[in-house]
Motif scaffolding. Structure first.
Motif, PDB file in Angstrom:
ATOM      1  N   LEU A  54     -46.621 -43.934  29.210  1.00  0.00           N
ATOM      2  CA  LEU A  54     -48.021 -44.201  29.547  1.00  0.00           C
ATOM      3  C   LEU A  54     -48.365 -43.570  30.889  1.00  0.00           C
ATOM      4  O   LEU A  54     -49.438 -42.963  31.040  1.00  0.00           O
ATOM      5  N   ALA A  55     -47.481 -43.723  31.856  1.00  0.00           N
ATOM      6  CA  ALA A  55     -47.721 -43.133  33.178  1.00  0.00           C
ATOM      7  C   ALA A  55     -47.860 -41.615  33.060  1.00  0.00           C
ATOM      8  O   ALA A  55     -48.714 -41.002  33.711  1.00  0.00           O
ATOM      9  N   ARG A  56     -47.002 -40.993  32.225  1.00  0.00           N
ATOM     10  CA  ARG A  56     -47.077 -39.537  32.038  1.00  0.00           C
ATOM     11  C   ARG A  56     -48.406 -39.123  31.398  1.00  0.00           C
ATOM     12  O   ARG A  56     -49.048 -38.168  31.828  1.00  0.00           O
TER      13      ARG A  56
ATOM     14  N   ALA B  39     -66.442 -42.624  19.118  1.00  0.00           N
ATOM     15  CA  ALA B  39     -65.316 -41.994  19.803  1.00  0.00           C
ATOM     16  C   ALA B  39     -64.074 -42.869  19.653  1.00  0.00           C
ATOM     17  O   ALA B  39     -64.106 -44.070  19.953  1.00  0.00           O
ATOM     18  N   LEU B  40     -62.998 -42.284  19.170  1.00  0.00           N
ATOM     19  CA  LEU B  40     -61.722 -42.987  18.989  1.00  0.00           C
ATOM     20  C   LEU B  40     -60.656 -42.209  19.751  1.00  0.00           C
ATOM     21  O   LEU B  40     -60.562 -40.986  19.629  1.00  0.00           O
ATOM     22  N   ILE B  41     -59.851 -42.898  20.528  1.00  0.00           N
ATOM     23  CA  ILE B  41     -58.910 -42.213  21.424  1.00  0.00           C
ATOM     24  C   ILE B  41     -57.547 -42.051  20.771  1.00  0.00           C
ATOM     25  O   ILE B  41     -57.141 -42.867  19.930  1.00  0.00           O
TER      26      ILE B  41
ATOM     27  N   ARG C 209     -50.651 -43.179  18.535  1.00  0.00           N
ATOM     28  CA  ARG C 209     -51.538 -44.137  17.867  1.00  0.00           C
ATOM     29  C   ARG C 209     -52.215 -45.037  18.900  1.00  0.00           C
ATOM     30  O   ARG C 209     -51.581 -45.478  19.868  1.00  0.00           O
ATOM     31  N   PRO C 210     -53.504 -45.342  18.724  1.00  0.00           N
ATOM     32  CA  PRO C 210     -54.217 -46.138  19.729  1.00  0.00           C
ATOM     33  C   PRO C 210     -53.659 -47.547  19.890  1.00  0.00           C
ATOM     34  O   PRO C 210     -53.674 -48.088  21.002  1.00  0.00           O
ATOM     35  N   ASP C 211     -53.166 -48.175  18.798  1.00  0.00           N
ATOM     36  CA  ASP C 211     -52.632 -49.528  18.944  1.00  0.00           C
ATOM     37  C   ASP C 211     -51.399 -49.532  19.842  1.00  0.00           C
ATOM     38  O   ASP C 211     -51.216 -50.436  20.669  1.00  0.00           O
TER      39      ASP C 211
ATOM     40  N   LEU D  71     -54.878 -37.812  27.248  1.00  0.00           N
ATOM     41  CA  LEU D  71     -55.660 -38.517  26.233  1.00  0.00           C
ATOM     42  C   LEU D  71     -56.662 -37.552  25.598  1.00  0.00           C
ATOM     43  O   LEU D  71     -57.239 -36.701  26.292  1.00  0.00           O
ATOM     44  N   TYR D  72     -56.849 -37.670  24.293  1.00  0.00           N
ATOM     45  CA  TYR D  72     -57.906 -36.858  23.681  1.00  0.00           C
ATOM     46  C   TYR D  72     -58.642 -37.685  22.631  1.00  0.00           C
ATOM     47  O   TYR D  72     -58.037 -38.471  21.906  1.00  0.00           O
TER      48      TYR D  72
END
Length: 611
Positions: free
Chosen positions: A13-15, A42-44, A54-56, A22-23
């Protein structure tokens, strides 16, 4: 010195956060009424190949690391920048949790500054509140939304039906859009329980002046069902999957599915089969290209004093609208022409104009403009054909057409109930036949009405007829079924709703209850009254009941309204015979003709009782 150990997800996550990896992907939301793309959600996504793609997984890692709000802000900025970079038309739906909505980074003007930098008007942004965390400060949320609404933002709530909390959110926050949870949408065409749940949601939406968005539409059958129910908007894989380069026009299969629209219920104008649509109102104004200069736009307005708006296109795709008075007012200020004259006209255009398909009906247009922000009343609407620019329609012309239609409808309305009379009924049947649509024609008649009217007077007789008119309108599906008043105590319904038979029996019972409520104590106790019959003899008269004769009419089975009327009239006679037999405890009957409508006299088939 304290050493902080990070697990693999926290390190990843830090990276991702540090590297701006993120896109967003965008999924279109279509407006069934306008047959066009309303906007995009918009979905990340995390980087491809990452465990946090995956967003989850991405947001779960952020919660464990205590960086949820930081991630939300990063997602919002990435989505806005990508939306602007793709130059997508319409509105942008951005997911926001209640906690993030109250965060100082949302309230301190950073979002407004970012929108200004990207050239995105706030009225194009829809804040979509998600229910993945409990709201502990409802007054604070209401105050925050008041702040955003004051700056032009709109509000949506997500996943209606998933839990009780978002029902409370709906009642207290009054959003402009409400999304129906995909559980109720998937399989709705085959599940009556889901159908009626969504119908209840639709009733609430009409009361609250909100537009429903059906999420998770994956099957063509569900798409058709949602469309025919009159749900405003839809979203799902059947329409288009989320993509970093989303579709800008509705796919062919979606246009084809929308094209198989049921026959409209609006009153006629201009003769059989000539229902006014957006196409009849359009004016073929030559558009300006997206990258045309503001100076070019000013020249167009100065050259044509009657030109109130200019549509803006990217290729053949409409992307904006420029209002004459707004544009000239801006350039009347000192140094504006020198500063902005050579810049692209997209700087001052409305990026979310009202775009409608040429086949959108007058009633759909009127509803959209009534619910839309006020500036659409002045700007009008862009008309497209299969997503391509055709012309511009004005709200003034729309109002003139509606007025003419209302005058025409009033001319043929029944004076007692104000329901459409014989002419509109016949015209609607002929339109149904011309369109090749299947429907059910139901002839409704009050039994034992004349002695009741003669005994108690025309005023009480009129009360019974008016009560029946109200009950018929309440029983029919206003989005699909056409209700007419032939005259006297005879009514006619053209059903397109699939549960028409249940509606007929419901009408028989509700009419019996309504008549019972109008009676005096003595008539109610005896189930009738003493009066003269047609031969002038005093005798016991039964109470008014209802007989309904229904006939199914398939595509190509009848050539004109005369055949349909004859078949329905014959079915009604059979229903009256059934009524005299006293099969139903409420009195009255429903007779359903099982043969084809165009094949002579009805068969003596018995109508089914509904338990």
């Amino acid at each position: 010195m304290m050493i902080v150990l990070m697990d693999d997800d926290t390190a990843e996550l830090a990276r991702v956060m540090a590297g701006g990896l993120l896109y967003p992907v965008f999924q279109p939301i279509i407006d069934f009424r306008m047959r066009s793309i309303l906007g995009y959600e918009a979905l990340i996504r995390g980087p491809e190949g990452s465990e946090l793609h995956r967003p989850d997984m991405l947001f779960a890692a952020a919660r464990r690391a205590g960086r949820s709000l930081e991630l939300e802000h990063a997602c919002r900025e990435a989505s806005l920048r990508a939306f602007a970079g793709l130059n997508l038309a319409g509105r942008l739906f951005i997911n926001v949790t209640p906690g993030c909505l109250l965060d100082h980074k949302m309230m301190n003007g950073q979002t407004r500054e970012l929108l200004s930098e990207l050239g995105i008007a706030p009225n194009r942004i829809v804040i979509e509140l998600t229910e993945n965390q409990q709201i502990t400060d409802m007054p604070g949320i209401q105050e925050a939304l008041l702040h955003y609404r004051g700056r032009g933002f709109q509000i949506a709530i997500d996943d209606l039906g998933e839990g009780f909390a978002n029902l409370r959110m709906w009642s207290e926050l009054r959003p402009e859009y409400v999304k129906i949870d995909k559980h109720f949408v998937h399989g709705i065409a085959d599940d009556r329980i889901k159908y009626h749940f969504v119908r209840a949601m639709q009733d609430l939406a009409e009361i609250c002046n909100a537009s429903l968005i059906a999420e998770g539409i994956e099957r063509p059958e569900d798409f058709t069902c949602i469309r025919d129910m009159g749900i405003a908007c839809g979203q799902g894989f059947f329409i288009a999957r989320p993509d970093c380069a989303p579709v800008r026009q509705m796919p062919g299969k979606v246009l084809a599915a929308i094209g198989h629209q049921r026959v409209s219920l609006s009153p006629m104008a201009g003769g059989v089969g000539k229902m006014p649509t957006a196409k009849t109102l359009l004016k073929p104004i030559e558009p300006v290209l997206l990258h045309a200069s503001n100076a070019t736009v000013i020249e167009r307005f100065e050259a044509d004093p009657d030109l109130d708006v200019l549509p803006v296109v990217h290729g053949t795709n409409p992307v904006g609208m420029i209002n004459r008075h707004s544009m000239i007012d801006r350039f009347a200020r000192p140094f504006r022409k020198e500063l902005f004259g050579r810049k692209s006209c997209d700087l001052f255009m409305d990026h979310a104009p009202l775009v409608v398909d040429q086949h959108a009906t007058i009633q759909e247009l009127a509803l959209m403009i009534a619910l839309a922000p006020k500036h659409y009343l002045f700007d009008g609407f862009i008309v497209t054909g299969e997503g391509n620019y055709l012309g511009v329609g004005s709200s003034h012309d729309l109002m003139v057409t509606i007025t003419e239609m209302q005058i025409s409808a009033a001319r043929y309305a029944n004076p007692l109930t104000q329901l459409p009379g014989n002419v509109p009924i016949n015209e609607h049947i002929d339109r149904m036949l011309a369109a090749g649509s299947s429907f059910v024609a139901a002839y409704i008649d009050i039994d034992n009405f004349k002695p009741y009217n003669d005994t108690f007077g025309y005023r009480r007789g009129d009360d019974v007829i008016q009560a029946l008119g109200r009950l018929v309108c309440e029983t029919a599906d206003q989005a699909q079924d056409f209700v007419g008043h032939i005259g006297g105590d005879d009514f006619f319904v053209i059903f397109q709703s699939s549960d028409w038979e249940m509606r007929c029996w419901s009408l028989v019972r509700s009419f019996a209850e309504a008549v019972d409520a109008m009676l005096g104590t003595e008539e109610r106790a005896h189930g009738g009254y003493m009066a003269e019959n047609r031969r002038g003899e005093i005798g016991f008269q039964p109470l008014p009941t209802l007989s309904i004769g229904a006939v199914r009419v398939g595509a190509g089975e009848c050539e004109s309204h005369r055949e349909v009327a004859a078949a329905a009239s014959a079915a009604k006679k059979q229903a009256k015979k059934k009524s005299k037999a006293g099969d139903d405890p409420f009195g009255g009957s429903v007779f359903i003709e099982r043969r084809r409508a165009g094949q002579g006299e009805p068969a003596l088939a018995m109508g089914r009782m509904l338990n």
